[in-house]
Design a protein around this motif. Sequence first.
Motif, short mmCIF file in Angstrom:
data_model
loop_
_atom_site.label_atom_id
_atom_site.label_comp_id
_atom_site.label_asym_id
_atom_site.label_seq_id
_atom_site.Cartn_x
_atom_site.Cartn_y
_atom_site.Cartn_z
N LYS A 282 0.81 -1.23 0.00
CA LYS A 282 0.00 0.00 0.00
C LYS A 282 0.84 1.28 0.00
N SER A 283 2.06 1.21 -0.57
CA SER A 283 2.92 2.41 -0.61
C SER A 283 3.01 2.95 -2.04
N TRP A 284 1.88 2.94 -2.75
CA TRP A 284 1.83 3.38 -4.14
C TRP A 284 2.03 4.89 -4.26
N VAL A 285 2.42 5.33 -5.45
CA VAL A 285 2.53 6.76 -5.74
C VAL A 285 1.95 7.04 -7.12
N ASP A 286 1.46 8.25 -7.30
CA ASP A 286 1.00 8.76 -8.59
C ASP A 286 1.40 10.23 -8.64
N PHE A 287 2.55 10.51 -9.27
CA PHE A 287 3.12 11.86 -9.30
C PHE A 287 2.97 12.46 -10.69
N ASN A 288 2.50 13.68 -10.73
CA ASN A 288 2.45 14.45 -11.98
C ASN A 288 3.38 15.64 -11.85
N SER A 289 4.16 15.90 -12.89
CA SER A 289 5.16 16.96 -12.82
C SER A 289 5.06 17.88 -14.02
N TYR A 290 5.24 19.17 -13.77
CA TYR A 290 5.30 20.15 -14.85
C TYR A 290 6.40 21.16 -14.56
N HIS A 291 7.00 21.67 -15.60
CA HIS A 291 7.99 22.74 -15.48
C HIS A 291 7.91 23.55 -16.76
N ILE A 292 7.50 24.79 -16.62
CA ILE A 292 7.39 25.71 -17.76
C ILE A 292 8.27 26.92 -17.46
N ALA A 293 9.11 27.28 -18.41
CA ALA A 293 10.05 28.39 -18.19
C ALA A 293 10.18 29.21 -19.46
N ALA A 294 10.40 30.49 -19.27
CA ALA A 294 10.64 31.39 -20.40
C ALA A 294 11.68 32.42 -19.98
N ALA A 295 12.51 32.83 -20.93
CA ALA A 295 13.56 33.80 -20.64
C ALA A 295 13.66 34.82 -21.76
N ARG A 296 14.04 36.02 -21.38
CA ARG A 296 14.31 37.09 -22.33
C ARG A 296 15.68 37.67 -22.02
N TYR A 297 16.50 37.84 -23.09
CA TYR A 297 17.87 38.33 -22.94
C TYR A 297 18.02 39.65 -23.66
N ASP A 298 18.15 40.72 -22.88
CA ASP A 298 18.42 42.03 -23.45
C ASP A 298 19.88 42.37 -23.20
N LYS A 299 20.28 43.55 -23.67
CA LYS A 299 21.70 43.90 -23.61
C LYS A 299 22.23 43.87 -22.19
N ASN A 300 21.54 44.48 -21.25
CA ASN A 300 22.02 44.55 -19.87
C ASN A 300 21.09 43.89 -18.87
N ILE A 301 19.97 43.36 -19.35
CA ILE A 301 18.98 42.78 -18.44
C ILE A 301 18.57 41.40 -18.96
N THR A 302 18.55 40.44 -18.05
CA THR A 302 18.03 39.11 -18.36
C THR A 302 16.89 38.81 -17.40
N THR A 303 15.80 38.28 -17.94
CA THR A 303 14.63 37.97 -17.13
C THR A 303 14.18 36.55 -17.40
N GLN A 304 13.86 35.84 -16.35
CA GLN A 304 13.40 34.46 -16.50
C GLN A 304 12.20 34.21 -15.60
N ILE A 305 11.25 33.43 -16.11
CA ILE A 305 10.07 33.03 -15.35
C ILE A 305 10.07 31.51 -15.26
N ASN A 306 9.88 30.98 -14.06
CA ASN A 306 9.77 29.54 -13.85
C ASN A 306 8.45 29.22 -13.18
N PHE A 307 7.82 28.17 -13.64
CA PHE A 307 6.59 27.66 -13.03
C PHE A 307 6.71 26.14 -12.98
N PHE A 308 6.84 25.58 -11.78
CA PHE A 308 7.06 24.14 -11.69
C PHE A 308 6.41 23.57 -10.43
N GLY A 309 6.22 22.27 -10.44
CA GLY A 309 5.60 21.57 -9.32
C GLY A 309 4.89 20.34 -9.83
#
Length: 830
Positions: A282-309
Amino acid sequence: MKHFILIFHFFTSLIFSQHLEISGTILDGKTKLPLSSANVFLQNYKIGVASDIDGKFKILSQYDENDSLIISYIGYETQKISLKDFNKSDKTIELAWVDYKLQSVVVSAIISDEKKSPISFSKIKKKEIEENYSVQDVPEYLSYLPSTTFYSESGNGIGYNYLSIRGFDQRRISVSVNGIPQNDPEDHNIYWLDLPDLLESTELIQVQRGAGAGSIGYPSIGGSINIITSPFSDKPNFELSLSGGSYNTKKYSAKFASGLIENKYSIYAKLSKIMSSGYRDKSWVDFNSYHIAAARYDKNITTQINFFGGPISDGLAYTGLPKFAIKNKELRKENLSYWEADKNSYTYKVERKSSEIENFSQPHFELLNEFQISNNLTLSNALFLVMGEGFFDYDGSWSIYYDDYFRLKQNGFDSTFAPQNAIIHAVVKNKQWGIIPRLTWEHNNGKLVSGLEYRNHKSKHWGNIRFAENIPANVSQNYQYYYYEGGKDIVNFFLNENYNFTENFNLMAEIQLSFHEYKLLNEKYLDYSISINDLYLNPRFGVNYKFNNQINSYLSFAKVTREPRLKNYYDSAESSAGETPQFELNKFGNFDFKKPLVKPEIMTNLELGARFSKSNLGINLNLFLMLFKDEIVSQGQLDRFGQPITGNVDKTIHSGIEIEGFFKINSIYEIIFNSTFSKNYISDGSTFVNTFDEFGNSITKQIDLKENSIPGFPNLISNVIFKVNFENLNFQIISKYVGKYYSDFYDENLSNLIHENPGIVTYNSNEVDQYFVMNILGSYNFQIKSFLSSAKLFFQLNNAFDNLYAAYATGGDFFPAAERNILVGIKLGL
């Protein structure tokens, strides 16, 4: 005369320095395409330009040939080239792509340099993860690093898994993902099953042993684990993965990476599902996983968004077995709610109910960015939100032994008969948000990182009666027999300086000032409101000397204060079973919430080490001494949820030696090895036990624990990994040996104590036997040109010799590891 000297100096500087043109072209190291807007500047004169659309640059400046060009571009490794070498070359500079563009700056204060860092640590890079990761959880994956062990409640490493470093449990190990702390603010634990399949998106792991960096969250006692997720790729790709094996284990995974779009954007997405029946019943598991990421690279600024779990569900298996069951192939698979045992058989046995399950989901939202203020000044920031909600249903049959455990009488319900065979529905909701800005200044003699951290955590906890016999008819499932709200505010400030006195000698100095405030509010029945706050100062220093490019040595000192978890102060969920706040009473008989009985643990950590490294041979040696005051140790008992009950011990000592290294026989064969020899004992302390006098009357007795071993700390841990890399074939044999240790702090004196103090424990063995286990991994990479860009077949054989052993124990609860089992799979790149 003064003016004449100034004029003379001006003309001589024009004569002896060169005011000439420096020009060249900057290209992408892989595509050979020009990079526009790359930064190029002269190091000494601080004069810089940006490359044009064709990657060309031109600097008109005075310089001398001892100066250097610094070339940087977001997403690529920075290059430093002396003008002597540059003028002799074809003046074309190729920059190498860096996959973990953003995080390499965000976590610059906690990712260490082997040649300069005065600490003991290990790194695992993406290439190695791709070679040997299939479905293992993080604790199992890291368990072959120096001083590291793990155990699994289900037995086969999927579900609730726990990691130890130098014997210290997860509550004393600081874990971060992308520089963001992951330890639960109330409980200090890290629940890996809420981060399913995290390794599939991981670029780099650093595991540090001993006192950890104060630049993230809680200062660590046993060590720190820093995980960097950077799933972006320089080229578009799509990958499908399928694997299956023993105990109905299955994994399905799909990953997509866009590559770099218009040299500015990148997108990544991963979905996966992991299922298993578990090794234990009775030690079963059912795991669902997602990871969505996006990044933008400008000359002096880098921005990244992560959504995971990922939403997860599993069958609970939080209690262990009596020791004699470990060697029995049938009994060791049992998953019991309760048991009592004599030497050879069960005298009382309650099977785990199928309705004891858990459902939980904890999504992570991250906004990461870096701003290149100047060539030597960078501001990075992490803004994050973590929201968790779920429940676990567990057996509450023991509630019949309490007069009014569910507070039915207290709340006016007719409960003539005690509820039986109860299933408790425990609900948790939490929300944590925070912001972590860091400023990195690279100066002439090193690097200074300063930062702040603010975290706000709030939670709600309550318990319902999911089911029970003899329950009054008018009690609904919405009835809450306990309810409370938890909270915590955390404010940290830190400074971390790596100062180079010379090219070979450097100093690391760090100071963390940390304010923590616990809150326990709105308790529904006892009406306690508790607020506990304190200010902690955690210094860390180290020196490193590099004898040459192959040998360096270091010495470090740290002092760390770490607070107890909220449950140590007051286990509000168990208040109906008689749990009381652990605080002093004032003269009026009331609790003084400013004077807790449980104390923070204080550690002084000394480390002395040396490293030798060549292309085909490396050896690291590290000596450690850890002196504790009021160490929080396991007392050999479990709470309702299978977690060790802990308390302070006056003084303890942990000392040992760590040896690790590698030897490459040639380009095909490599041997990696590590061993830890340690001694962990109580230098001053005692405990109180309930026993009986000669007339059978119950009494409380004090037992001196001086010189006794600390439970959970093996005296010897060794690992040997044999690797074969031949063309497209990868093969690894991984072996592990763990010496014996004890499940409580009575060590080998348990039998005498039982004889002298009847009734102090319900078990007759507290020795976790030594064990040896071997795993075999293999993979083969191939291509089908017109259809697949890449393909990989892999297999994993665990516990090849089918040894029956316990990977962990506390008190009389021993947790079995799975027998021989196998996993096979395939990955297809399109």
